[in-house]
Design an enzyme around this catalytic site. Structure first.
Site, short mmCIF file in Angstrom:
data_model
loop_
_atom_site.label_atom_id
_atom_site.label_comp_id
_atom_site.label_asym_id
_atom_site.label_seq_id
_atom_site.Cartn_x
_atom_site.Cartn_y
_atom_site.Cartn_z
N GLU A 158 0.82 -1.22 0.00
CA GLU A 158 0.00 0.00 0.00
C GLU A 158 0.85 1.27 0.00
O GLU A 158 1.67 1.47 0.89
CB GLU A 158 -0.90 0.01 1.24
CG GLU A 158 -1.81 1.21 1.34
CD GLU A 158 -2.71 1.18 2.55
OE1 GLU A 158 -3.68 1.93 2.58
OE2 GLU A 158 -2.42 0.40 3.49
N GLU A 253 -12.64 2.70 4.82
CA GLU A 253 -11.57 3.00 5.78
C GLU A 253 -11.42 4.51 5.90
O GLU A 253 -10.52 5.11 5.33
CB GLU A 253 -10.25 2.35 5.33
CG GLU A 253 -9.19 2.39 6.41
CD GLU A 253 -7.80 2.05 5.89
OE1 GLU A 253 -7.24 1.05 6.33
OE2 GLU A 253 -7.27 2.81 5.05
#
Length: 274
Positions: A158, A253
């Site tokens: 990520e 998120e």
């Protein structure tokens, strides 16, 4: 926003319980997510240490199972996140600790059917050459890929924003590492918030790299709040990534701008269950 969000795509949502329902103790969050209509969840590392006691692991697994939700994403231990740590994959000197922790994560995933593991790369370290960290990261990711493959799983890498010493800022940064690892189950975690904040053209990333995306996460920008609190065309991006062939989960998120339950008004309840 609430009327149109979700109407332009059919992707499945999961909710990240390290960011939402934090008003509650961690072990109560899976049940809260289910009560809110969700059937799939994800977590960052849900413990304060790399290798928790067996009783803590059992309590976590029980909380997820008892809530009747599916764990679809789990972060490997990433150090002291509140203090600024962002992963141990490239952290020279903590290899054994991370390896032991990864074994715990894989064990949890096997018990709960989780198949996606987020391996945060780690910050640059004072006194350590970046090349040495990168060499360790490639070796670590290769080992994680082998272990995850044994459970039909994938490791996602990520890009992050807001972490000045974290070296993977753009999709290209992460894909460069993924190319060097050369394992088919090491893929990109495309968090549209982080990509946008770091200057990536999210639409271009989708157009060029959807086939290499293993997981998607969303929050609005600026602010990292719920969809509709900022300026990102999250519906449009999700519709585009679906049209380009992505069929995986979309992890919610974000940092709620109100309480978690109220902040979810953008997503109709019938779109929350997978």
């Amino acid at each position: 926003m609430s009327e149109r969000t979700g109407a332009r795509h059919d992707l499945r949502y999961d909710i990240n319980l390290s960011m939402l329902f934090t008003e509650l103790p961690l072990l109560r969050r899976p049940a809260a997510a289910r009560a809110a209509g969700f059937t799939a969840i994800e977590f960052w590392w849900p413990f304060t240490v790399a290798v928790p006691a067996d009783a803590e692991v059992d309590a976590f697994v029980t909380a997820v199972n008892d809530a009747g939700v599916q764990l679809v994403g789990l972060n490997f231990f990433a150090g002291d996140m509140p203090a600024g740590d962002r992963g141990l994959v490239s952290w020279v000197g903590r290899e054994s600790e991370f390896r032991d922790s990864a074994d715990v994560a894989l064990g949890i995933a096997e018990r709960l059917g989780c198949r996606t593991f987020n391996a945060l790369y780690g910050n640059r370290l004072d006194g350590v050459e970046p090349a040495e960290q990168d060499e360790l990261a490639l070796s670590t990711l290769d080992q994680l890929a082998t272990a995850a493959a044994g459970q039909d799983g994938q490791v996602v890498l990520e890009p992050l924003s807001g972490a000045p010493r974290y070296p993977l800022l753009t999709a290209a940064d992460a894909l460069g590492v993924i190319d060097k690892v050369g394992r088919p189950n090491v893929t990109l975690l495309a968090d549209f918030y982080h990509l946008a904040v770091n200057g990536d053209d999210v639409a271009a990333v989708i157009a060029e790299h959807t086939g290499r995306i293993g997981h998607v996460q969303i929050a609005d920008a600026p602010g990292r709040g719920e969809p509709g609190s900022g300026e990102l065309d999250l519906d449009g991006h999700l519709a585009a990534v679906e049209a380009a062939g992505y069929t995986g989960w979309v992890g919610i998120e974000y940092k709620p701008t109100s309480d978690s339950e109220t902040s979810l008004a953008w997503l109709p309840r019938e779109r929350r269950a997978a």
